[in-house]
Design a protein around this motif. Structure first.
Motif, PDB file in Angstrom:
ATOM      1  N   GLU A  35      -1.360 -26.436  -2.170  1.00 44.48           N
ATOM      2  CA  GLU A  35      -1.938 -26.767  -3.466  1.00 44.48           C
ATOM      3  C   GLU A  35      -2.304 -28.250  -3.498  1.00 44.48           C
ATOM      4  OE1 GLU A  35       0.107 -23.618  -6.528  1.00 44.48           O
ATOM      5  OE2 GLU A  35       1.302 -25.366  -5.964  1.00 44.48           O
ATOM      6  N   SER A  36      -3.426 -28.503  -4.193  1.00 39.06           N
ATOM      7  CA  SER A  36      -3.920 -29.881  -4.362  1.00 39.06           C
ATOM      8  C   SER A  36      -4.137 -30.556  -3.016  1.00 39.06           C
ATOM      9  CB  SER A  36      -2.960 -30.705  -5.230  1.00 39.06           C
ATOM     10  OG  SER A  36      -2.807 -30.125  -6.508  1.00 39.06           O
ATOM     11  N   MET A  37      -4.837 -29.904  -2.147  1.00 36.91           N
ATOM     12  CA  MET A  37      -5.092 -30.466  -0.826  1.00 36.91           C
ATOM     13  C   MET A  37      -6.321 -31.355  -0.876  1.00 36.91           C
ATOM     14  SD  MET A  37      -6.280 -28.668   2.713  1.00 36.91           S
ATOM     15  CE  MET A  37      -6.909 -29.692   4.016  1.00 36.91           C
ATOM     16  N   LEU A  38      -6.181 -32.478  -0.254  1.00 39.59           N
ATOM     17  CA  LEU A  38      -7.292 -33.402  -0.106  1.00 39.59           C
ATOM     18  C   LEU A  38      -7.117 -34.089   1.236  1.00 39.59           C
ATOM     19  CD1 LEU A  38      -9.821 -34.731  -1.329  1.00 39.59           C
ATOM     20  CD2 LEU A  38      -8.320 -36.501  -2.299  1.00 39.59           C
ATOM     21  N   GLY A  39      -8.097 -33.968   2.067  1.00 40.58           N
ATOM     22  CA  GLY A  39      -8.009 -34.529   3.403  1.00 40.58           C
ATOM     23  C   GLY A  39      -8.162 -33.436   4.469  1.00 40.58           C
ATOM     24  N   GLN A  40      -7.516 -33.662   5.618  1.00 43.32           N
ATOM     25  CA  GLN A  40      -7.649 -32.712   6.745  1.00 43.32           C
ATOM     26  C   GLN A  40      -6.283 -32.126   7.091  1.00 43.32           C
ATOM     27  OE1 GLN A  40      -9.132 -34.358  10.414  1.00 43.32           O
ATOM     28  NE2 GLN A  40      -9.690 -32.324  11.240  1.00 43.32           N
ATOM     29  N   GLY A  65      -0.668 -27.215  -9.168  1.00 43.18           N
ATOM     30  CA  GLY A  65      -1.782 -27.306  -8.257  1.00 43.18           C
ATOM     31  C   GLY A  65      -2.968 -27.971  -8.907  1.00 43.18           C
ATOM     32  N   ASP A  66      -4.089 -27.884  -8.234  1.00 45.18           N
ATOM     33  CA  ASP A  66      -5.303 -28.519  -8.745  1.00 45.18           C
ATOM     34  C   ASP A  66      -5.806 -27.745  -9.953  1.00 45.18           C
ATOM     35  OD1 ASP A  66      -7.527 -30.500  -8.338  1.00 45.18           O
ATOM     36  OD2 ASP A  66      -8.645 -28.604  -8.198  1.00 45.18           O
ATOM     37  N   GLN A  67      -6.239 -28.467 -10.953  1.00 44.29           N
ATOM     38  CA  GLN A  67      -6.693 -27.849 -12.189  1.00 44.29           C
ATOM     39  C   GLN A  67      -8.207 -27.993 -12.372  1.00 44.29           C
ATOM     40  OE1 GLN A  67      -4.586 -26.050 -14.250  1.00 44.29           O
ATOM     41  NE2 GLN A  67      -3.195 -26.382 -12.485  1.00 44.29           N
ATOM     42  N   GLY A  68      -8.891 -28.191 -11.312  1.00 47.56           N
ATOM     43  CA  GLY A  68     -10.343 -28.310 -11.385  1.00 47.56           C
ATOM     44  C   GLY A  68     -10.746 -29.760 -11.561  1.00 47.56           C
ATOM     45  N   GLY A  69     -12.014 -29.963 -11.730  1.00 45.18           N
ATOM     46  CA  GLY A  69     -12.507 -31.326 -11.903  1.00 45.18           C
ATOM     47  C   GLY A  69     -13.863 -31.456 -11.258  1.00 45.18           C
ATOM     48  N   ALA A  70     -13.974 -32.417 -10.367  1.00 45.98           N
ATOM     49  CA  ALA A  70     -15.258 -32.701  -9.737  1.00 45.98           C
ATOM     50  C   ALA A  70     -15.521 -31.722  -8.591  1.00 45.98           C
ATOM     51  CB  ALA A  70     -15.253 -34.135  -9.231  1.00 45.98           C
ATOM     52  N   ARG A  71     -16.762 -31.805  -8.112  1.00 46.20           N
ATOM     53  CA  ARG A  71     -17.146 -30.972  -6.969  1.00 46.20           C
ATOM     54  C   ARG A  71     -16.406 -31.456  -5.724  1.00 46.20           C
ATOM     55  NH1 ARG A  71     -23.371 -30.207  -5.415  1.00 46.20           N
ATOM     56  NH2 ARG A  71     -23.222 -28.752  -7.180  1.00 46.20           N
ATOM     57  N   ASP A  86     -13.839 -35.392  -1.420  1.00 48.76           N
ATOM     58  CA  ASP A  86     -14.331 -35.696  -2.765  1.00 48.76           C
ATOM     59  C   ASP A  86     -13.356 -35.292  -3.857  1.00 48.76           C
ATOM     60  OD1 ASP A  86     -16.576 -36.692  -1.526  1.00 48.76           O
ATOM     61  OD2 ASP A  86     -17.781 -34.899  -1.897  1.00 48.76           O
ATOM     62  N   ASP A  87     -12.780 -34.154  -3.803  1.00 48.58           N
ATOM     63  CA  ASP A  87     -11.862 -33.734  -4.854  1.00 48.58           C
ATOM     64  C   ASP A  87     -10.902 -32.716  -4.248  1.00 48.58           C
ATOM     65  OD1 ASP A  87     -10.713 -33.638  -7.375  1.00 48.58           O
ATOM     66  OD2 ASP A  87     -11.983 -31.946  -8.003  1.00 48.58           O
TER      67      ASP A  87
END
Length: 755
Positions: A105-110, A142-148, A72-73
């Motif tokens: 940082e900024s990981m999305l996936g597996q 890195g990720d700066q927040g956002g959605a769940r 999701d994010d």
């Protein structure tokens, strides 16, 4: 009421769900906490929040396997130890404190990867922070927040063995390479199986094995063409390489390289990469057994069994177990090859007490508990002969080299004391060369006296044998006897110097007469045979002997009879030796004296007659004219041919009438004349010696007249000349005194010619 209870239950379930909510302010994030067990399923992390997951306490070198799913994010997955997490909790800069390359940082996936806890002095507590906010210390990266975001995290501890020499997550920048093995490389035995596993996290990786020579060439040239089967290229997901070290690389150092550029020909294009690499070795476990006897030994002779030549370049083998006989299950565990105890010795010294072929089994165990076995054949032989020994069990009496036995007594002998390094298998007996059974004991007896030989041959199962002989003498205890009658018949006296034949009779109730010995000891006080018994010497031997005593007096003769068993009987014969009768020789001396006196008187008379004879009677007859001519001719021949010719001729003188004047003699040669002079001198010396024996008193002259006819007798009637005989003593023949022959010849020469 039921509706109220249901509403409360829903509220409780909602309250129990882990929800990362927004925090008041951004200076110090207030992260929700969760255990690993709570995040194995889907967990929501709201934007502007963070979740602190406790990974537990882990020692350095521990390998953790991660399986992370973010949906999701994107979120920042940050790994901290206790000290590194403090800046994050305080809202400070943390980028240098987070653990790389495991943090993403900024990981999305597996993401699936393995990570080894870094080296440290002590074990540490580790945390994973799921950051879904703009942290004041993230420097805008890195990720700066956002959605769940929906997350799921599974972390487990991997138990690597000592054969896993490489296992970690590696990060390599584009166009760079790193060596995953130590500088010395891997030195492996031929046959070692190598397994390389890679899980790409970012980018594509190239992995290859290089020898020392290949590494040196790559460092100088910048590229490497890997040998077939020695490289794992362009790994973008996961891949596995299995390779076996060939004999050509046995003991050759090898290096594993991870490349993110073009160093390996045929590999992936340059790119930053993160990948997990696990290198596992499977060395061969092939125990090799050698011995110092070329596979053979003898009974009870130590044999060194050695397995130190077993391949083990990685020093993995730690325990050894030796089973010396694969046919016997000593511990009754159903496996006859594993009897014994584990030990660290790679060699052992073994002995066997029975011949045969034995299967030796060696088991080896490595540090991981893996085992392997190998077997080795050993031939054990018996080359030592048994030692034959005999013990006495019966009525026999032991002596130095055997036994003494009475007739009809039982001889019982045993071979039980015989020994062997294995065992005595057969006891074979023989008596006087004839077989007598193969038993432990032997029984025999004899009714007659005699000597026998018992032979024992002991043999072991391998055919080695030993022989022992013992002499058995069967003897009777009955003594022989000297016949009292024959002893009493011995003479009481004998004459000195006279040869006397004496005899005794002997017998024995058991032994034959020809086996008995009779000794006559003439001098009982002297031990002539040196046996320590002075009165049993065989000065004379036999029942009948001939003896002579050379001195008079009383003598003692000891007579002893022996049988073959040494039994004796004896007696003493006392005998008087009579002195020999003496004879007178005065009559013979008187006769000899009278004879000598007669010889002397006759000699004196003859000499006196010679002195009173007319001088003219000694004149040599005058030769005739014919004789003178022959003498002259002889002298002439002597002057021509020498004395040898003269001697070879014989001249017979011609007698002239008595009282005729002698004719002048022809001159002789010098040699003939010297011979005549020498003979005359000898005659004169002989007469002078004889005259010296005669007294100086002059007897009255005695005239001797002979008839003229006797003087003028023809030469043919004269007695022939008699050759000279050697002088002898005066002898009497037929009552007539005879003169010595030499004296008669001398008188005849002096009176030769007319008187």
């Amino acid at each position: 009421m039921r509706r109220l209870r249901g509403a409360l239950l829903v509220l409780m379930l909602l309250a129990s769900m882990p929800v990362a909510g927004a925090t008041e302010g951004r200076a110090a994030p207030d992260c929700a906490s969760a255990a690993l067990s709570e995040v194995s399923g889907a967990v929501a992390v709201d934007g502007g929040s963070c979740l602190d997951i406790d990974l537990g306490v882990h020692a350095p070198g521990t390998v953790l396997a991660f399986d992370i799913l973010v949906a999701d994010d994107a979120v920042d997955v940050l790994i901290f130890d206790d000290a590194g997490k403090a800046p994050y909790d305080l809202g400070q800069s943390y980028r240098n404190a987070m653990t790389t390359p495991v943090s993403t940082e900024s990981m999305l996936g597996q993401q699936v990867f393995h990570w080894m806890v870094p080296a440290s002095i002590n074990a540490k507590s580790w945390s994973m922070v799921m950051d879904n906010l703009a942290h004041d210390g993230d420097q805008g990266q890195g990720d700066q927040g956002g959605a769940r975001a929906q997350i799921s995290v599974q972390v487990s501890v991997l138990q690597d063995g000592s054969l896993t020499v490489v296992h970690d997550l590696y990060a390599v920048l584009a166009n760079t390479s790193t060596w995953l093995t130590e500088d010395d490389g891997l030195v492996l035995d031929a046959g070692t199986s190598i397994q390389v596993e890679a899980w790409a996290l970012d980018g594509s990786a190239d992995l290859a094995f290089l020898t020392d020579a290949q590494r040196a060439a790559w460092e100088s040239e910048g590229q490497h063409a890997p040998d077939s089967g020695t490289a794992l290229l362009d790994v973008s997901t996961s891949s596995t390489l299995t390779w076996t070290v060939p004999p050509s690389l046995d003991g050759v150092p090898m290096h594993l390289m991870l490349d993110s550029g073009d160093a390996i020909i045929g590999g992936a294009p340059p790119d930053d990469l993160r990948t997990t690499v696990r290198l596992t070795l499977d060395p061969p476990m092939n125990p090799t057994v050698q011995d110092d006897g070329n596979g053979s030994t003898t009974l009870l002779q130590p044999l060194l069994l050695d397995a130190s030549s077993t391949p083990d370049r990685l020093n993995r083998l730690v325990d050894w177990l030796w089973d010396l006989d694969a046919d016997i299950d000593e511990d009754n565990d159903g496996d006859a090859t594993n009897d014994g105890a584990w030990a660290s010795a790679k060699s052992t010294s073994a002995t066997w007490n029975q011949p045969g072929t034995y299967t030796v089994t060696v088991h080896v165990r490595d540090v991981d508990g893996r085992t392997a076995m190998a077997q080795h054949q050993v031939s054990v032989t018996d080359v030592v002969a048994p030692t034959a020994k005999i013990s006495s069990l019966g009525a026999e009496q032991p002596v130095d080299d055997g036994y003494r036995l009475d007739p009809e007594a039982v001889l019982r002998l045993s071979c039980a004391p015989s020994t062997d390094d294995h065992r005595v298998d057969v006891c074979a007996w023989a008596i006087d060369g004839a077989p007598n059974g193969q038993n432990t004991t032997m029984v025999a007896s004899w009714s007659d006296s005699g000597e026998h030989t018992v032979r024992l041959t002991v043999t072991d199962p391998s055919g080695n044998s030993d022989v022992l002989e013992r002499r058995v003498v069967v003897v009777d205890r009955t003594a022989p006897r000297l016949s009292a009658t024959s002893v009493s018949a011995l003479p009481a006296s004998v004459d000195e110097g006279a040869s006397t034949v004496v005899r005794v009779s002997v017998d024995d109730p058991v032994d034959a007469a020809d086996t008995l010995r009779v000794h006559w000891d003439i001098n009982p006080l002297s031990d002539s045979d040196g046996n320590g018994v002075p009165d049993d010497d065989a000065d004379l031997l036999g029942e009948e002997v001939q003896l002579t005593f050379d001195s008079a007096g009383e003598r003692a003769v000891v007579i002893t009879v022996f049988d073959p068993a040494g039994n004796t009987d004896r007696t003493v014969w006392n005998v008087d030796v009579n002195a020999a009768q003496s004879t007178s020789g005065s009559g013979g001396l008187i006769a000899a004296g009278v004879g000598l006196l007669v010889v002397v008187v006759v000699t004196v008379v003859v000499l006196r007659l010679r002195r009173t004879a007319p001088l003219e009677q000694n004149t040599t007859p005058v030769p005739t004219a014919e004789a003178s001519a022959e003498q002259a001719k002889a002298a002439e021949m002597a002057s021509i041919y020498g004395s040898a010719q003269q001697e070879s001729m014989t001249v017979q003188p011609v007698m002239t009438p008595a009282y005729a004047s002698p004719a002048p003699a022809a001159a002789l040669d010098p040699m003939a004349q010297s011979l005549l002079d020498e003979r005359a001198a000898q005659d004169a010396a002989s007469m002078a010696g004889l005259e010296a024996l005669v007294e100086e008193v002059e007897p009255e002259p005695v005239a001797a007249f002979e008839p003229e006819e006797a003087t003028k007798a023809p030469a043919a009637q004269q007695e022939p000349d008699v050759p000279d005989a050697p002088a002898t003593s005066t002898a009497s023949s037929g009552g007539r005194l005879e003169l010595p022959a030499g004296l008669v010849d001398m008188l005849e020469e002096r009176t030769d010619g007319p008187q």
